[in-house]
Design a protein around this motif. Structure first.
Motif, PDB file in Angstrom:
ATOM      1  N   ARG A 125       0.287   4.358 -14.311  1.00  0.00           N
ATOM      2  CA  ARG A 125      -0.018   4.218 -12.886  1.00  0.00           C
ATOM      3  C   ARG A 125      -0.583   2.835 -12.573  1.00  0.00           C
ATOM      4  N   VAL A 126      -1.400   2.308 -13.473  1.00  0.00           N
ATOM      5  CA  VAL A 126      -1.953   0.960 -13.272  1.00  0.00           C
ATOM      6  C   VAL A 126      -0.834  -0.073 -13.233  1.00  0.00           C
ATOM      7  N   ILE A 127       0.111   0.048 -14.159  1.00  0.00           N
ATOM      8  CA  ILE A 127       1.215  -0.921 -14.203  1.00  0.00           C
ATOM      9  C   ILE A 127       2.095  -0.786 -12.960  1.00  0.00           C
ATOM     10  N   GLN A 128       2.288   0.434 -12.481  1.00  0.00           N
ATOM     11  CA  GLN A 128       3.082   0.626 -11.260  1.00  0.00           C
ATOM     12  C   GLN A 128       2.434  -0.063 -10.062  1.00  0.00           C
ATOM     13  N   PHE A 129       1.108   0.003  -9.973  1.00  0.00           N
ATOM     14  CA  PHE A 129       0.414  -0.700  -8.894  1.00  0.00           C
ATOM     15  C   PHE A 129       0.603  -2.203  -9.020  1.00  0.00           C
ATOM     16  N   CYS A 130       0.599  -2.696 -10.235  1.00  0.00           N
ATOM     17  CA  CYS A 130       0.812  -4.132 -10.438  1.00  0.00           C
ATOM     18  C   CYS A 130       2.212  -4.545  -9.995  1.00  0.00           C
ATOM     19  N   VAL A 131       3.204  -3.704 -10.289  1.00  0.00           N
ATOM     20  CA  VAL A 131       4.575  -4.005  -9.856  1.00  0.00           C
ATOM     21  C   VAL A 131       4.679  -3.953  -8.334  1.00  0.00           C
ATOM     22  N   LYS A 132       3.983  -3.007  -7.724  1.00  0.00           N
ATOM     23  CA  LYS A 132       4.069  -2.822  -6.279  1.00  0.00           C
ATOM     24  C   LYS A 132       3.410  -3.968  -5.519  1.00  0.00           C
ATOM     25  N   TYR A 133       2.215  -4.368  -5.949  1.00  0.00           N
ATOM     26  CA  TYR A 133       1.447  -5.381  -5.210  1.00  0.00           C
ATOM     27  C   TYR A 133       1.553  -6.777  -5.805  1.00  0.00           C
ATOM     28  N   GLY A 134       2.228  -6.900  -6.943  1.00  0.00           N
ATOM     29  CA  GLY A 134       2.398  -8.223  -7.525  1.00  0.00           C
ATOM     30  C   GLY A 134       3.558  -8.979  -6.898  1.00  0.00           C
ATOM     31  N   GLY A 135       3.652 -10.239  -7.251  1.00  0.00           N
ATOM     32  CA  GLY A 135       4.734 -11.071  -6.745  1.00  0.00           C
ATOM     33  C   GLY A 135       5.934 -11.048  -7.671  1.00  0.00           C
TER      34      GLY A 135
END
Length: 710
Positions: A125-135
């Motif tokens: 879930r943490v990595i998914q948030f990074c993919v969602k809000y990352g550039g």
């Protein structure tokens, strides 16, 4: 006396020898002796605490737990640090600049361990948030680290969520690269629940060429390993296109490969991906009769899984073919699965077609009346204003009418006839035809399923050839095997010759269509016909002005095809006539007064079509014209003729002058051709002085586009 004195001490000695309850005796008694030492141990610990030994604080206890988890759980420290940063990233109030910094910090901590962490519940879930809000840089970093293992990650319980997030956040020009990563693995992933969800998302974002390439892997190994022999995978928009140009041997190889790939998917009931809907539709269209028969049986056994396909065009077509080609038992399974889902299907753009097919082909009307009709009756008051439910009702009132169904829906409701050769329903016997027979895919009919026998085992070929010679010149006697409920069993369509099956039509219904409709509509106060006429008579004014519901009023008012509804519920049909006549009899002044009084209430909701007279409204005037013209097509005076007489006598007689030179002229012209001679004569007498040109010429111009049933 001496004897008495000696007896006294003896008694006292017995009393003294009686065992007393002491701790030493307790230890000899067994299991209960273990309790006191434990109690003493607790007491000793309590004494030690009272002497000043320090207890562990909450912080120290957490430290001990942390040390233990660090020893036994891999990457636990990294996960905890990432979760702490994630808690700062999650709130919506977090500024964008801070989010980017947090994403960068998290990815730095998990770099090199991302593949392992993707299979962890929280870390994924943490990595998914990074993919969602990352550039783009952060997404590219994540993608580069999991690229080599994306297929294995797609099968993971938690890892497949990360792959789906990467697919859904990818840019349009990156989708083709993602499709290439799954090349050759589509069939394998569709057999696995998590992988099927990944392919579903990939299929949704893919272009038409990429979708064709994904589907082509089911056509043969050359599409799995390469891009087809001539690189045509992306240009194959359907299986029919490939089969039309393939030689017979290649056709058999394609169907065999599809069978091998699709049977596990059907058995596991993984039918929700849209790509499976397309493949199932193509497979049932192009496969031979025996394979279709077996596939339909497998699909029907999945129960509600078949209903997961009905929300798409291809899925609804596949579900309709399951009903059309299935045995009575297969159809009953699908109908039972509809319990509780009828209302949702009736509102769905494509799901209502499956309901239409069920009402048109299921012979067990008792089961259909128990499962489908109660939910339809509950939906009637609001559903008659929806085009989808209106089509379901039209299937009962006027089946197979092209006027009521768009061409795409009409085609789905009428799949080609399939004939099975050389099968008893359970195994291939190769009675008719050689192995190299060609499958004709151009038209349906008797020769549409040549080559049903190419799945015959090698050891059975000799027996099949000997059977073929004996069967071809033997007179055929048809035996129908009844079931317990009086209907025919799943093999009732087989034509048996000395125990051998020759030919039969898949899914041929034994019950007459009119009898089926009569049993479904029913008679009496609790029947569907009574409920339908009641609702239509109450809402006739609104329904006549609706573009899709006006045809329903026409069919109810004429009593359905062949007057079946009028036969079952004559009072209800006459009540609909009375409601229409009352609406026609209203004067334009009355409608204008109602419009002025309701103007305040309707403010903000737009104009209402009820404020336009029924004779001049676009849809209602044409509906009335068609209803009157149907009276002339009746073989005997029926509901439409009765309506024409009532309309003239109670609404239009003596009022033709005010409707000439308006849109109501088409209704007056239809009265001249309604076929009811007293009405025709009276209309002619009243219109002759009002119309300057000959009546036939005047009426012919207005009825030029009257339309007919297809």
């Amino acid at each position: 006396m001496a004897k008495d004195k000696s007896s006294g001490p003896a008694v006292r000695s017995v009393k003294v020898s009686k065992p007393t309850k002491t701790p030493s005796n307790k230890r000899k008694e067994g299991p209960s002796s273990a309790a006191p030492p434990a109690k003493r141990a607790r007491d000793e610990k309590q004494i030690k605490d009272e002497r000043g030994q320090k207890k562990l604080s909450t912080k120290d206890k957490r430290a001990v737990i942390r040390e233990k988890k660090l020893l036994h759980k891999k990457n636990w420290n990294v996960i905890q640090d990432s979760v702490n940063l994630w808690e700062e990233l999650r709130p919506k109030e977090t500024p964008d600049a801070e989010r980017k910094k947090l994403v960068s910090d998290i990815l730095k901590k998990i770099k090199g361990k991302l593949l392992e962490l993707s299979n962890h519940h929280t870390a994924s879930r943490v990595i998914q948030f990074c993919v969602k809000y990352g550039g783009d840089k952060e997404r590219r970093m994540v993608m580069d680290e999991v690229r080599a293992n994306v297929v294995e990650l797609s099968k993971s319980k938690y890892g497949h969520f990360l792959v789906r997030k990467l697919i859904n956040t990818a840019k349009k020009d990156e989708v083709a690269g993602l499709v290439r990563l799954f090349r050759g693995q589509v069939a394998q992933l569709l057999r696995q629940p998590y992988g099927a969800d990944v392919i579903t998302d990939l299929y949704d974002v893919a272009s038409s060429l990429d979708r064709n390439a994904l589907c082509s892997e089911f056509y043969g190994k050359e599409f799995v390993l390469f891009d087809g022999l001539t690189g045509e995978a992306g240009r194959l928009y359907s299986l029919k296109q490939l089969m039309a140009t393939a030689p017979p041997a290649k056709q058999r190889a394609i169907i065999q490969h599809m069978t091998k790939s699709l049977v596990p998917i059907m058995e596991k009931a993984l039918l929700h991906p849209p790509i499976v809907h397309r493949l199932m539709k193509e497979y049932l269209e192009c496969a031979t009769g025996v394979t279709v028969e077996e596939s339909v049986e497998t699909l029907s056994q999945t129960g509600e899984a078949v209903l997961r396909m009905v929300h798409t065009h291809e899925g609804a077509a596949a579900a309709c073919m399951v009903l059309a080609y299935g045995t009575p038992r297969d159809r009953k399974r699908v109908v039972r699965a509809m319990k509780g889902h009828v209302a949702a299907m009736a509102r769905d753009e494509w799901g209502h077609i499956v309901l239409c097919m069920a009402l048109a082909c299921v012979d067990d009307t008792a089961l259909t009346s128990k499962i489908i009709l109660p939910e339809l009756k509950e939906l009637l008051p609001e559903g008659i204003h929806q085009a989808t439910l209106v089509r379901v009702l039209q299937q009962l009132l006027s089946p197979n009418c092209r006027r009521h169904f768009p061409p795409a829906i009409f085609e789905v409701l009428h799949p080609q006839q399939r004939i099975v050769r050389g099968s008893s329903g359970k195994a291939v016997t190769d009675v008719n035809g050689e192995e190299d027979e060609e499958i004709d895919l151009r038209v349906g009919g008797k020769d549409a399923n040549d080559g049903d026998d190419f799945f015959t085992k090698k050891g059975e070929k000799g027996q099949a050839k000997s059977k073929r010679a004996s069967v071809k010149k033997v007179a055929v006697q048809v035996h129908h095997v009844p079931t317990d409920d009086g209907n025919c069993s799943g093999d009732e369509d087989a034509m048996k010759v000395d125990g051998l099956a020759t030919e039969r039509v898949l899914g041929a219904s034994k019950k007459d269509a009119r009898v089926r409709r009569k049993e479904l509509l029913g008679a009496g106060p609790k029947s569907l016909s009574a409920k339908l006429t009641e609702v239509v008579s109450a809402e006739a004014s609104t329904l006549l002005r609706s573009p899709h519901s006006c045809e329903l009023v026409v069919e109810v008012a004429r009593g359905g095809e062949t007057g079946l509804l009028f036969e079952l519920e004559p009072e209800g049909v006459l009540a609909v006539h009375a409601a229409i006549v009352r609406d026609v009899a209203r004067s334009p002044e009355d409608i204008a007064s109602v419009a002025s009084t309701e103007e305040a209430e309707l403010a903000g909701r737009g104009p209402s079509s009820e404020h336009e007279h029924v004779l001049v409204s676009y849809h209602s005037s044409r509906a009335l014209r068609r209803l009157l013209l149907l009276a002339a097509e009746e073989h005997s005076p029926g509901a439409a003729a009765s309506f024409a007489s009532e309309l003239w006598a109670k609404a239009l007689k003596g009022h033709c002058e005010q409707w000439v030179n308006t849109h109501a002229e088409k209704v007056l012209a239809a009265l001249l051709h309604c076929g009811v001679q007293p009405v025709v004569a009276a209309v002619k007498r009243e219109l002759t002085p009002l119309v300057k040109q000959p009546l036939e010429e005047w009426a012919g111009r207005l009825l030029m586009h009257k339309g007919k049933d297809g």
